[in-house]
Design a protein around this motif. Structure first.
Motif, PDB file in Angstrom:
ATOM      1  N   ARG A 192       0.834  -1.209   0.000  1.00 35.63           N
ATOM      2  CA  ARG A 192       0.000   0.000   0.000  1.00 35.63           C
ATOM      3  C   ARG A 192       0.867   1.257   0.000  1.00 35.63           C
ATOM      4  NH1 ARG A 192      -5.154   0.485   3.873  1.00 35.63           N
ATOM      5  NH2 ARG A 192      -5.815  -1.090   2.366  1.00 35.63           N
ATOM      6  N   ASP A 193       1.983   1.232   0.745  1.00 36.44           N
ATOM      7  CA  ASP A 193       2.914   2.364   0.736  1.00 36.44           C
ATOM      8  C   ASP A 193       3.498   2.569  -0.657  1.00 36.44           C
ATOM      9  OD1 ASP A 193       2.599   2.893   3.448  1.00 36.44           O
ATOM     10  OD2 ASP A 193       4.296   1.644   4.033  1.00 36.44           O
ATOM     11  N   LEU A 194       3.859   1.467  -1.299  1.00 33.21           N
ATOM     12  CA  LEU A 194       4.383   1.552  -2.657  1.00 33.21           C
ATOM     13  C   LEU A 194       3.360   2.173  -3.599  1.00 33.21           C
ATOM     14  CD1 LEU A 194       6.134  -1.924  -3.037  1.00 33.21           C
ATOM     15  CD2 LEU A 194       7.266   0.295  -2.999  1.00 33.21           C
ATOM     16  N   GLY A 195       2.119   1.734  -3.484  1.00 32.99           N
ATOM     17  CA  GLY A 195       1.067   2.268  -4.331  1.00 32.99           C
ATOM     18  C   GLY A 195       0.842   3.746  -4.107  1.00 32.99           C
ATOM     19  N   ALA A 196       0.866   4.172  -2.843  1.00 32.44           N
ATOM     20  CA  ALA A 196       0.670   5.583  -2.533  1.00 32.44           C
ATOM     21  C   ALA A 196       1.799   6.429  -3.108  1.00 32.44           C
ATOM     22  CB  ALA A 196       0.568   5.775  -1.020  1.00 32.44           C
ATOM     23  N   ALA A 197       3.038   5.922  -2.996  1.00 30.10           N
ATOM     24  CA  ALA A 197       4.175   6.657  -3.530  1.00 30.10           C
ATOM     25  C   ALA A 197       4.113   6.725  -5.056  1.00 30.10           C
ATOM     26  CB  ALA A 197       5.474   6.003  -3.080  1.00 30.10           C
ATOM     27  N   LEU A 198       3.755   5.624  -5.681  1.00 29.54           N
ATOM     28  CA  LEU A 198       3.645   5.581  -7.137  1.00 29.54           C
ATOM     29  C   LEU A 198       2.573   6.543  -7.629  1.00 29.54           C
ATOM     30  CD1 LEU A 198       4.544   4.177  -9.767  1.00 29.54           C
ATOM     31  CD2 LEU A 198       2.796   2.446  -9.318  1.00 29.54           C
ATOM     32  N   LEU A 199       1.430   6.566  -6.945  1.00 24.92           N
ATOM     33  CA  LEU A 199       0.344   7.445  -7.339  1.00 24.92           C
ATOM     34  C   LEU A 199       0.734   8.910  -7.166  1.00 24.92           C
ATOM     35  CD1 LEU A 199      -2.565   7.728  -8.298  1.00 24.92           C
ATOM     36  CD2 LEU A 199      -3.310   7.506  -5.920  1.00 24.92           C
ATOM     37  N   ARG A 200       1.408   9.225  -6.081  1.00 25.47           N
ATOM     38  CA  ARG A 200       1.848  10.609  -5.846  1.00 25.47           C
ATOM     39  C   ARG A 200       2.793  11.066  -6.953  1.00 25.47           C
ATOM     40  NH1 ARG A 200       6.459  11.660  -3.868  1.00 25.47           N
ATOM     41  NH2 ARG A 200       6.618   9.705  -2.686  1.00 25.47           N
ATOM     42  N   ILE A 243      14.316  -9.866 -31.993  1.00 21.26           N
ATOM     43  CA  ILE A 243      13.663  -9.900 -30.680  1.00 21.26           C
ATOM     44  C   ILE A 243      12.207  -9.517 -30.879  1.00 21.26           C
ATOM     45  CG2 ILE A 243      13.605  -8.910 -28.357  1.00 21.26           C
ATOM     46  CD1 ILE A 243      16.603  -8.344 -28.648  1.00 21.26           C
ATOM     47  N   ILE A 244      11.299 -10.395 -30.470  1.00 21.21           N
ATOM     48  CA  ILE A 244       9.867 -10.162 -30.646  1.00 21.21           C
ATOM     49  C   ILE A 244       9.153 -10.264 -29.300  1.00 21.21           C
ATOM     50  CG2 ILE A 244       9.864 -10.984 -33.029  1.00 21.21           C
ATOM     51  CD1 ILE A 244       8.749 -13.646 -31.973  1.00 21.21           C
ATOM     52  N   SER A 245       7.971  -9.689 -29.235  1.00 17.61           N
ATOM     53  CA  SER A 245       7.183  -9.745 -27.987  1.00 17.61           C
ATOM     54  C   SER A 245       5.700  -9.765 -28.323  1.00 17.61           C
ATOM     55  CB  SER A 245       7.505  -8.545 -27.087  1.00 17.61           C
ATOM     56  OG  SER A 245       7.353  -7.321 -27.800  1.00 17.61           O
ATOM     57  N   TYR A 246       5.303 -10.741 -29.138  1.00 18.88           N
ATOM     58  CA  TYR A 246       3.903 -10.850 -29.540  1.00 18.88           C
ATOM     59  C   TYR A 246       3.015 -11.075 -28.312  1.00 18.88           C
ATOM     60  CZ  TYR A 246       5.860 -11.504 -34.210  1.00 18.88           C
ATOM     61  OH  TYR A 246       6.547 -11.347 -35.384  1.00 18.88           O
ATOM     62  N   GLY A 247       1.905 -10.344 -28.260  1.00 21.00           N
ATOM     63  CA  GLY A 247       0.956 -10.497 -27.163  1.00 21.00           C
ATOM     64  C   GLY A 247       1.315  -9.706 -25.922  1.00 21.00           C
ATOM     65  N   HIS A 248       2.326  -8.836 -26.009  1.00 24.36           N
ATOM     66  CA  HIS A 248       2.747  -8.132 -24.792  1.00 24.36           C
ATOM     67  C   HIS A 248       1.710  -7.127 -24.311  1.00 24.36           C
ATOM     68  CE1 HIS A 248       4.087  -4.976 -27.649  1.00 24.36           C
ATOM     69  NE2 HIS A 248       3.968  -4.160 -26.626  1.00 24.36           N
ATOM     70  N   ALA A 249       0.921  -6.570 -25.218  1.00 29.66           N
ATOM     71  CA  ALA A 249      -0.080  -5.582 -24.794  1.00 29.66           C
ATOM     72  C   ALA A 249      -1.153  -6.246 -23.929  1.00 29.66           C
ATOM     73  CB  ALA A 249      -0.698  -4.910 -26.017  1.00 29.66           C
ATOM     74  N   GLU A 250      -1.634  -7.381 -24.376  1.00 35.94           N
ATOM     75  CA  GLU A 250      -2.665  -8.095 -23.621  1.00 35.94           C
ATOM     76  C   GLU A 250      -2.118  -8.609 -22.282  1.00 35.94           C
ATOM     77  OE1 GLU A 250      -3.547  -7.938 -27.881  1.00 35.94           O
ATOM     78  OE2 GLU A 250      -1.799  -8.659 -26.762  1.00 35.94           O
ATOM     79  N   ARG A 251      -0.901  -9.157 -22.317  1.00 35.84           N
ATOM     80  CA  ARG A 251      -0.283  -9.625 -21.075  1.00 35.84           C
ATOM     81  C   ARG A 251      -0.042  -8.461 -20.132  1.00 35.84           C
ATOM     82  NH1 ARG A 251      -0.063 -12.466 -16.830  1.00 35.84           N
ATOM     83  NH2 ARG A 251       2.014 -12.898 -15.986  1.00 35.84           N
ATOM     84  N   GLY A 252       0.351  -7.328 -20.662  1.00 37.25           N
ATOM     85  CA  GLY A 252       0.575  -6.158 -19.828  1.00 37.25           C
ATOM     86  C   GLY A 252      -0.684  -5.699 -19.117  1.00 37.25           C
ATOM     87  N   ALA A 253      -1.810  -5.749 -19.806  1.00 41.84           N
ATOM     88  CA  ALA A 253      -3.069  -5.350 -19.180  1.00 41.84           C
ATOM     89  C   ALA A 253      -3.407  -6.256 -17.998  1.00 41.84           C
ATOM     90  CB  ALA A 253      -4.200  -5.372 -20.209  1.00 41.84           C
ATOM     91  N   GLU A 254      -3.155  -7.555 -18.151  1.00 45.24           N
ATOM     92  CA  GLU A 254      -3.382  -8.483 -17.036  1.00 45.24           C
ATOM     93  C   GLU A 254      -2.512  -8.114 -15.836  1.00 45.24           C
ATOM     94  OE1 GLU A 254      -2.482 -12.322 -18.535  1.00 45.24           O
ATOM     95  OE2 GLU A 254      -4.145 -12.372 -19.975  1.00 45.24           O
ATOM     96  N   LEU A 255      -1.243  -7.811 -16.101  1.00 43.69           N
ATOM     97  CA  LEU A 255      -0.324  -7.463 -15.016  1.00 43.69           C
ATOM     98  C   LEU A 255      -0.716  -6.152 -14.349  1.00 43.69           C
ATOM     99  CD1 LEU A 255       3.074  -8.440 -16.670  1.00 43.69           C
ATOM    100  CD2 LEU A 255       1.961  -9.591 -14.746  1.00 43.69           C
ATOM    101  N   ILE A 256      -1.174  -5.202 -15.131  1.00 41.60           N
ATOM    102  CA  ILE A 256      -1.595  -3.915 -14.567  1.00 41.60           C
ATOM    103  C   ILE A 256      -2.762  -4.114 -13.610  1.00 41.60           C
ATOM    104  CG2 ILE A 256      -2.699  -1.709 -15.131  1.00 41.60           C
ATOM    105  CD1 ILE A 256      -0.988  -1.796 -17.756  1.00 41.60           C
ATOM    106  N   ARG A 257      -3.715  -4.928 -13.988  1.00 46.52           N
ATOM    107  CA  ARG A 257      -4.864  -5.170 -13.114  1.00 46.52           C
ATOM    108  C   ARG A 257      -4.427  -5.867 -11.823  1.00 46.52           C
ATOM    109  NH1 ARG A 257      -7.043  -6.755 -18.469  1.00 46.52           N
ATOM    110  NH2 ARG A 257      -8.267  -4.973 -19.214  1.00 46.52           N
ATOM    111  N   SER A 258      -3.543  -6.834 -11.941  1.00 45.36           N
ATOM    112  CA  SER A 258      -3.041  -7.539 -10.762  1.00 45.36           C
ATOM    113  C   SER A 258      -2.209  -6.605  -9.881  1.00 45.36           C
ATOM    114  CB  SER A 258      -2.196  -8.738 -11.212  1.00 45.36           C
ATOM    115  OG  SER A 258      -1.578  -9.363 -10.113  1.00 45.36           O
ATOM    116  N   LEU A 259      -1.346  -5.826 -10.506  1.00 48.65           N
ATOM    117  CA  LEU A 259      -0.512  -4.879  -9.766  1.00 48.65           C
ATOM    118  C   LEU A 259      -1.357  -3.824  -9.072  1.00 48.65           C
ATOM    119  CD1 LEU A 259       2.375  -3.814  -9.160  1.00 48.65           C
ATOM    120  CD2 LEU A 259       2.239  -2.532 -11.309  1.00 48.65           C
ATOM    121  N   GLY A 260      -2.382  -3.350  -9.764  1.00 46.86           N
ATOM    122  CA  GLY A 260      -3.259  -2.349  -9.171  1.00 46.86           C
ATOM    123  C   GLY A 260      -3.945  -2.857  -7.916  1.00 46.86           C
ATOM    124  N   ARG A 261      -4.385  -4.112  -7.949  1.00 42.91           N
ATOM    125  CA  ARG A 261      -5.008  -4.686  -6.754  1.00 42.91           C
ATOM    126  C   ARG A 261      -3.995  -4.824  -5.624  1.00 42.91           C
ATOM    127  NH1 ARG A 261      -7.520  -7.888 -10.777  1.00 42.91           N
ATOM    128  NH2 ARG A 261      -5.973  -9.543 -10.506  1.00 42.91           N
TER     129      ARG A 261
END
Length: 223
Positions: free
Chosen positions: A10-18, A122-140
């Motif tokens: 929660r401290d990390l999230g508060a600092a990141l948001l600030r 170097i390729i990263s197919y599907g990174h946008a969709e995978r990133g969205a999953e991680l963002i939702r998990s990280l946000g929680r």
């Protein structure tokens, strides 16, 4: 390593948001406060290479921090006369500032899990969709505001939409993207900023603004 005095998610999230809301150069604050090392999803970006043809600037972390700084500058750009807003401006929107900075910072969060070498590239197919999953998990985990997380996740998930549409997109494609973004609490204008920053944060390989064909069609739809 945790940031200065930071012990909980929660401290990390508060600092990141600030930082995302208030800092003109978020990359500097993120490094100075130790957040890059304290958030594993960000730390992993430093270990993820990119194809030098498209990203001569360096690894994914270099690119993402640069994009976040550009997003902060775009968020602070005054709509009149191109001047930079100051803290005293009544129309300064810290919520939009946070949304753009975090979307730019997190737009390639899925690359560590999707990056591969294929035929010497170097390729990263599907990174946008995978990133969205991680963002939702990280946000929680970091207890970030859920409306913000929803908006940031959908921008990240769609930031490559222009790649599959050569030339000018159809009105149907633009309307579909616009409606999806608006349903998640953001806008085509916010998406366009992140796409623009993604293209600019590439050093010698900086690309023309890929969002322009989409915003041109969107303007015609509103006439």
């Amino acid at each position: 390593m945790a940031g200065r005095g930071i012990r909980t998610d929660r401290d990390l999230g508060a600092a990141l948001l600030r930082i995302a809301r208030d800092e003109d150069v978020p990359s500097r604050a993120l490094r100075e406060e130790g957040l890059v090392d304290a958030v594993p999803e960000l730390a992993a970006l430093a270990d993820t290479p990119q194809d030098p043809q498209w990203h001569p600037e360096g690894d994914v972390l270099v690119h993402s921090l640069w994009a976040a700084d550009l997003a902060a500058a775009h968020a602070d750009a005054h709509p009149n006369a191109g001047r930079v807003r100051t803290a005293g401006d009544q129309d300064l929107d810290p919520d939009r500032h946070a949304r753009l900075v975090l979307a730019a910072l997190f737009h390639d969060l899925g690359k560590p899990g999707t990056t591969r070498r294929k035929d010497g590239r170097i390729i990263s197919y599907g990174h946008a969709e995978r990133g969205a999953e991680l963002i939702r998990s990280l946000g929680r985990r970091l207890d970030l505001p859920q409306p913000l997380v929803r908006a940031v996740a959908v921008i990240a998930e769609t930031h490559m939409a222009h790649v599959s549409v050569p030339g000018e997109p159809s009105a149907k494609a633009v309307r579909r993207l616009r409606d999806r973004l608006e349903a998640s609490g953001t806008s085509l204008d916010d998406w366009a900023v992140v796409v623009r920053c993604d293209g600019e944060a590439r050093g010698a390989a900086a690309r023309p603004d890929a969002s322009l064909p989409w915003t041109r069609v969107a303007r015609r739809l509103t006439r």
